[in-house]
Every structure is written in structure tokens, then in C-alpha cells.
Design a protein around this motif. Structure first.
Motif, PDB file in Angstrom:
ATOM      1  N   LEU A  35       0.829  -1.205   0.000  1.00  0.00           N
ATOM      2  CA  LEU A  35       0.000   0.000   0.000  1.00  0.00           C
ATOM      3  C   LEU A  35       0.862   1.252   0.000  1.00  0.00           C
ATOM      4  O   LEU A  35       0.566   2.220  -0.704  1.00  0.00           O
ATOM      5  CB  LEU A  35      -0.917   0.014   1.222  1.00  0.00           C
ATOM      6  N   LEU A  36       1.938   1.244   0.785  1.00  0.00           N
ATOM      7  CA  LEU A  36       2.817   2.408   0.879  1.00  0.00           C
ATOM      8  C   LEU A  36       4.212   1.999   0.431  1.00  0.00           C
ATOM      9  O   LEU A  36       4.817   1.096   1.005  1.00  0.00           O
ATOM     10  CB  LEU A  36       2.860   2.935   2.312  1.00  0.00           C
ATOM     11  N   ASP A  60      -0.884  -3.583   2.506  1.00  0.00           N
ATOM     12  CA  ASP A  60      -2.279  -3.230   2.753  1.00  0.00           C
ATOM     13  C   ASP A  60      -2.804  -4.054   3.933  1.00  0.00           C
ATOM     14  O   ASP A  60      -2.650  -5.273   3.979  1.00  0.00           O
ATOM     15  CB  ASP A  60      -3.098  -3.525   1.494  1.00  0.00           C
ATOM     16  N   PHE A  94       1.390   5.666  -3.013  1.00  0.00           N
ATOM     17  CA  PHE A  94       0.303   5.166  -2.181  1.00  0.00           C
ATOM     18  C   PHE A  94      -0.665   4.401  -3.075  1.00  0.00           C
ATOM     19  O   PHE A  94      -1.150   4.932  -4.082  1.00  0.00           O
ATOM     20  CB  PHE A  94      -0.413   6.339  -1.504  1.00  0.00           C
ATOM     21  N   ILE A 113      -5.436   9.073   3.529  1.00  0.00           N
ATOM     22  CA  ILE A 113      -4.335   9.006   4.489  1.00  0.00           C
ATOM     23  C   ILE A 113      -4.655   9.950   5.634  1.00  0.00           C
ATOM     24  O   ILE A 113      -4.795  11.162   5.438  1.00  0.00           O
ATOM     25  CB  ILE A 113      -2.991   9.387   3.840  1.00  0.00           C
ATOM     26  N   ARG A 197      -7.730   4.880   4.466  1.00  0.00           N
ATOM     27  CA  ARG A 197      -7.171   3.560   4.174  1.00  0.00           C
ATOM     28  C   ARG A 197      -5.860   3.356   4.930  1.00  0.00           C
ATOM     29  O   ARG A 197      -5.474   2.225   5.223  1.00  0.00           O
ATOM     30  CB  ARG A 197      -6.946   3.431   2.669  1.00  0.00           C
ATOM     31  N   LEU A 198      -5.179   4.473   5.228  1.00  0.00           N
ATOM     32  CA  LEU A 198      -3.914   4.432   5.960  1.00  0.00           C
ATOM     33  C   LEU A 198      -3.986   5.395   7.130  1.00  0.00           C
ATOM     34  O   LEU A 198      -4.302   6.573   6.964  1.00  0.00           O
ATOM     35  CB  LEU A 198      -2.750   4.819   5.041  1.00  0.00           C
ATOM     36  N   ARG A 227      -7.892  -1.563   7.611  1.00  0.00           N
ATOM     37  CA  ARG A 227      -7.059  -0.412   7.295  1.00  0.00           C
ATOM     38  C   ARG A 227      -5.605  -0.780   7.541  1.00  0.00           C
ATOM     39  O   ARG A 227      -5.308  -1.765   8.187  1.00  0.00           O
ATOM     40  CB  ARG A 227      -7.419   0.787   8.186  1.00  0.00           C
ATOM     41  N   THR A 228      -4.729   0.056   7.047  1.00  0.00           N
ATOM     42  CA  THR A 228      -3.307  -0.079   7.351  1.00  0.00           C
ATOM     43  C   THR A 228      -2.983   0.931   8.452  1.00  0.00           C
ATOM     44  O   THR A 228      -3.380   2.094   8.366  1.00  0.00           O
ATOM     45  CB  THR A 228      -2.446   0.205   6.106  1.00  0.00           C
ATOM     46  N   VAL A 230       0.057   2.592  10.904  1.00  0.00           N
ATOM     47  CA  VAL A 230       1.478   2.791  11.203  1.00  0.00           C
ATOM     48  C   VAL A 230       1.570   3.577  12.502  1.00  0.00           C
ATOM     49  O   VAL A 230       1.022   4.681  12.609  1.00  0.00           O
ATOM     50  CB  VAL A 230       2.193   3.550  10.072  1.00  0.00           C
TER      51      VAL A 230
END
Length: 278
Positions: A35-36, A60, A94, A113, A197-198, A227-228, A230
Motif C-alpha cells: 500500500l505504501l 495493505d 500510495f 491518508i 485507508r492508511l 485499514r493499514t 502505522v
């Protein structure tokens, strides 16, 4: 305790000294949907390299923790991803197709994001419900706001998010009356109603009680998958409680990646943070 001290203390407490001299971390697995995509990223401030040819790939639906001492490049990396800082060189994509370096902060947010800073920024004079209502993804034009009526699907989304962040009993309470931890959850909720989504989450448990920290761990782990997520965090006990994959940053580059145990037993990490070779 600083981030560096926390990492040192965790390594001292948990590491085992019987690793093999030739032990290395597995290569980054990019066989899943990335995804990233961050590659060759460098950022300099007045001659100081905040990021130095950094490569990072996040799948993802993944939950990834970023750790490292102050100045390792964690915040600068998130600044670049969200369009706040422009790099000297490198690539940031992305969803395989969106080049983030050619987009504004607003455009990046629209792509899905969301970023949560360490200090919660909620509207304290408004209720929990009103904060979430304001954060909905919709036309923010003046005429749209004048004619605005909450739609049923929007009300359902708010209700779902309120349950997710555990604030149903506080739904009509002013945000300023919430505890520190509840304000953090409300801000996460404000991101969730924009349907990102992130999610980039910076030090979510700083200043929380032990019970709030435990609830936050449950919340963040529940969000991954759909979702992702971090997470940047200095509390190593918290990182261990949620970590599936951990990336260690050092002097603007990725020093190591893997599970928490793999990272703590990695010879390079041990040498950097304890000043001793295996």
C-alpha cells in the motif's frame, strides 16, 4: 525516559545472548499488496540529513510500528508521506498508482491518508458527536454547510465509530471534559469517520494510564486489516503488546525490520543502542 533509553532498557531486559553470529533478518516481503511504497527518500535540513536514502514498504492491512531514538527520522518520514515536507530525492507511492510527492496535503488526505499527532486536537467546546460530525468526509463549502442535513448512512458511520473507540457513554459530553485517553480515542474516531485507508498514529499512549494504554492497544489492533495502521511510539512495552512487524530507524535510514524479538536480538540494533558488538 527517552525513546533511546526505552529501547536500551527493553533490549537489556528481554534480549537473549545466544544468537548466531551470522544471523540476519529476512528480506522485506513485497509479495503481498504494497500500500505504501517509499524508496530512496532523503531529506536535509541545513546540512543535517533527517532521512538518508530510506526504503520502506508497508502492506495493505498491516499494523507496523516505527521505533528509534529522537532524531531517527520518524516524524520527518510522516511529514513527507502527508505532504508537509518535500524531500530532496526519492519516491513515495500510495496504492501503487498515486505519487504522493506531486500532491498537496489536502489531496493526500482525500486519497485516504489520516494522521494523528501526539497531542490530541479536538474541539473541546463541542460534544463527542459534534466532533465526529465535523470530521465527516463531505463538501465543506459554505452553501453545502448551510443546507447540510445529516444523512442516515453518516449517522450509522458515526454510531459505528463511537462504538469502535469506546465513547458511547460520552456521546453528548463536551470533549473538554474527557480524560486525556478519551480525547486520544476521539481524535482517532475523527480520523475514522473520514474513512481512511492508511492511519499514521504518533505516540498514541503518551500520558495515558495503564488501563487507557491497554484499551488503546486493543483499539489499534482491531483497526488493522480493514485499514493499514502505522504507529510511532517510544513505549516499548506498548509496542511489544501490539507489534506484528517493527521497523527500527537510525540516522534517517532503516536499521532493521522484523518481529519485536527479531529486532531486539538483531546484532546491528544491539550495537547501535548498547554500544557493544555480539
Amino acid at each position: 525516559m527517552s525513546g533511546l533509553d526505552a529501547i536500551r532498557e527493553t533490549i537489556r531486559r528481554d534480549r537473549v545472548f545466544d544468537f548466531m553470529l551470522d544471523k540476519t533478518l529476512p528480506a522485506v516481503d513485497v509479495s503481498h499488496t504494497v500500500l505504501l511504497y517509499v524508496e530512496g527518500l532523503s531529506v536535509s535540513f541545513d546540512g543535517f540529513k533527517a532521512l538518508n536514502n530510506l526504503n520502506l514498504y508497508i502492506d495493505d492491512g498491516e499494523l507496523r510500528c516505527l521505533i528509534g531514538a529522537n532524531g531517527a527520522g520518524k516524524t520527518t518520514l510522516m511529514d513527507v508521506i502527508t505532504g508537509k515536507t518535500r524531500p530532496d530525492e526519492g519516491t513515495v507511492y500510495f496504492g501503487q498508482t498515486h505519487d504522493l510527492l506531486n500532491k498537496s496535503e489536502a489531496d493526500i488526505a482525500e486519497l485516504g491518508i489520516g494522521r494523528k499527532f501526539q497531542k490530541p486536537t479536538v474541539f473541546e467546546q463541542l460534544t463527542v458527536f459534534e466532533n465526529l460530525e465535523l470530521a465527516l468526509r463531505m463538501d465543506k463549502g459554505i452553501f453545502s454547510n448551510i443546507l447540510y442535513t445529516l444523512q442516515s448512512h453518516q449517522a450509522d458511520l458515526i454510531a459505528s465509530v463511537i462504538d469502535t473507540v469506546g465513547l458511547r457513554e460520552q456521546i453528548f459530553q463536551q470533549a473538554g471534559a474527557l480524560s486525556h485517553g478519551q480525547k486520544q480515542w476521539l481524535e482517532i474516531g475523527m480520523l475514522l469517520v473520514s474513512e481512511p485507508r492508511l492511519l499514521l498514529v504518533d505516540e498514541p499512549v503518551a500520558g495515558m494510564t495503564a488501563q487507557e494504554t491497554e484499551s488503546t492497544a486493543e483499539l489499534l489492533t482491531s483497526l488493522a486489516g480493514d485499514r493499514t495502521v502505522v504507529v510511532v511510539e517510544h513505549d516499548m512495552a506498548f509496542v511489544r503488546s501490539i507489534a506484528r512487524d517493527v521497523t527500527v530507524l537510525h540516522q534517517g535510514s532503516v536499521l532493521a525490520e522484523g518481529t519485536m524479538d527479531e529486532v531486539q536480538n538483531n546484532p546491528e540494533v544491539i550495537e547501535v543502542y548498547l554500544g557493544e558488538a555480539p
